[in-house]
Design a protein around this motif. Structure first.
Motif, PDB file in Angstrom:
ATOM      1  N   SER A  15       0.827  -1.206   0.000  1.00  9.40           N
ATOM      2  CA  SER A  15       0.000   0.000   0.000  1.00  9.40           C
ATOM      3  C   SER A  15       0.863   1.258   0.000  1.00  9.40           C
ATOM      4  N   ASP A  16       2.024   1.213   0.653  1.00 13.77           N
ATOM      5  CA  ASP A  16       2.933   2.360   0.619  1.00 13.77           C
ATOM      6  C   ASP A  16       3.518   2.576  -0.770  1.00 13.77           C
ATOM      7  N   PHE A  17       3.710   1.503  -1.531  1.00 12.07           N
ATOM      8  CA  PHE A  17       4.185   1.654  -2.905  1.00 12.07           C
ATOM      9  C   PHE A  17       3.176   2.447  -3.722  1.00 12.07           C
ATOM     10  N   PHE A  18       1.897   2.104  -3.583  1.00 13.04           N
ATOM     11  CA  PHE A  18       0.877   2.834  -4.331  1.00 13.04           C
ATOM     12  C   PHE A  18       0.741   4.262  -3.830  1.00 13.04           C
ATOM     13  N   ALA A  19       0.928   4.491  -2.542  1.00 13.16           N
ATOM     14  CA  ALA A  19       0.907   5.853  -2.011  1.00 13.16           C
ATOM     15  C   ALA A  19       2.081   6.662  -2.569  1.00 13.16           C
ATOM     16  N   THR A  20       3.235   6.014  -2.709  1.00 10.96           N
ATOM     17  CA  THR A  20       4.401   6.684  -3.279  1.00 10.96           C
ATOM     18  C   THR A  20       4.146   7.071  -4.730  1.00 10.96           C
ATOM     19  N   VAL A  21       3.531   6.178  -5.481  1.00 10.99           N
ATOM     20  CA  VAL A  21       3.212   6.479  -6.885  1.00 10.99           C
ATOM     21  C   VAL A  21       2.255   7.665  -6.972  1.00 10.99           C
ATOM     22  N   ILE A  22       1.246   7.696  -6.129  1.00 16.99           N
ATOM     23  CA  ILE A  22       0.274   8.793  -6.142  1.00 16.99           C
ATOM     24  C   ILE A  22       0.945  10.109  -5.761  1.00 16.99           C
ATOM     25  N   ILE A  23       1.759  10.099  -4.710  1.00 16.42           N
ATOM     26  CA  ILE A  23       2.452  11.317  -4.295  1.00 16.42           C
ATOM     27  C   ILE A  23       3.414  11.780  -5.383  1.00 16.42           C
ATOM     28  N   PHE A  24       4.119  10.837  -5.982  1.00 16.83           N
ATOM     29  CA  PHE A  24       5.084  11.161  -7.021  1.00 16.83           C
ATOM     30  C   PHE A  24       4.407  11.822  -8.216  1.00 16.83           C
ATOM     31  N   PHE A  25       3.296  11.257  -8.673  1.00 22.36           N
ATOM     32  CA  PHE A  25       2.612  11.833  -9.829  1.00 22.36           C
ATOM     33  C   PHE A  25       1.844  13.097  -9.474  1.00 22.36           C
ATOM     34  N   ALA A  26       1.514  13.280  -8.217  1.00 20.39           N
ATOM     35  CA  ALA A  26       0.886  14.543  -7.817  1.00 20.39           C
ATOM     36  C   ALA A  26       1.865  15.699  -7.982  1.00 20.39           C
ATOM     37  N   PHE A  27       3.132  15.431  -7.688  1.00 19.33           N
ATOM     38  CA  PHE A  27       4.136  16.489  -7.810  1.00 19.33           C
ATOM     39  C   PHE A  27       4.724  16.596  -9.213  1.00 19.33           C
ATOM     40  N   PHE A  28       4.889  15.451  -9.905  1.00 28.00           N
ATOM     41  CA  PHE A  28       5.573  15.457 -11.196  1.00 28.00           C
ATOM     42  C   PHE A  28       4.661  15.078 -12.356  1.00 28.00           C
ATOM     43  N   GLY A  29       3.362  15.036 -12.163  1.00 28.78           N
ATOM     44  CA  GLY A  29       2.439  14.629 -13.216  1.00 28.78           C
ATOM     45  C   GLY A  29       2.467  15.542 -14.429  1.00 28.78           C
ATOM     46  N   ASP A  30       2.501  16.834 -14.190  1.00 31.09           N
ATOM     47  CA  ASP A  30       2.557  17.783 -15.316  1.00 31.09           C
ATOM     48  C   ASP A  30       3.850  17.647 -16.092  1.00 31.09           C
ATOM     49  N   PHE A  31       4.897  17.256 -15.406  1.00 33.29           N
ATOM     50  CA  PHE A  31       6.190  17.080 -16.054  1.00 33.29           C
ATOM     51  C   PHE A  31       6.143  15.950 -17.069  1.00 33.29           C
ATOM     52  N   PHE A  32       5.383  14.897 -16.783  1.00 32.88           N
ATOM     53  CA  PHE A  32       5.300  13.747 -17.678  1.00 32.88           C
ATOM     54  C   PHE A  32       4.302  13.925 -18.815  1.00 32.88           C
TER      55      PHE A  32
END
Length: 76
Positions: A15-32
């Protein structure tokens, strides 16, 4: 005081892996997901830094879960 079983830590890490993915894309989603072609070159150049940022965040979650597992328990 009883300790948590190992299944608890494994499910927490998933569950922490999925939380990390969500947090990561929340900050860098526009970049991708930019539409410009120059943005693709920026993404390719920044991949090593993004991987390091992702792994650092996930290892922080792992460290927290392991310390929590080692130091806490429960009583009924």
């Amino acid at each position: 005081m009883k300790k948590f079983d190992r299944g608890y830590i494994y499910s927490s890490l998933v569950s922490d892996f999925f939380a990390t993915v969500i947090i990561f894309f929340a900050f860098f989603g526009d970049f991708f997901f930019e539409e410009e072609s120059a943005a693709r070159e920026n993404v390719i150049a920044a991949i090593p830094y993004l991987v390091i940022a992702f792994l650092t965040l996930y290892f922080a979650f792992i460290t927290y879960r392991i310390l929590y597992y080692k130091t806490s328990g429960y009583e009924l």
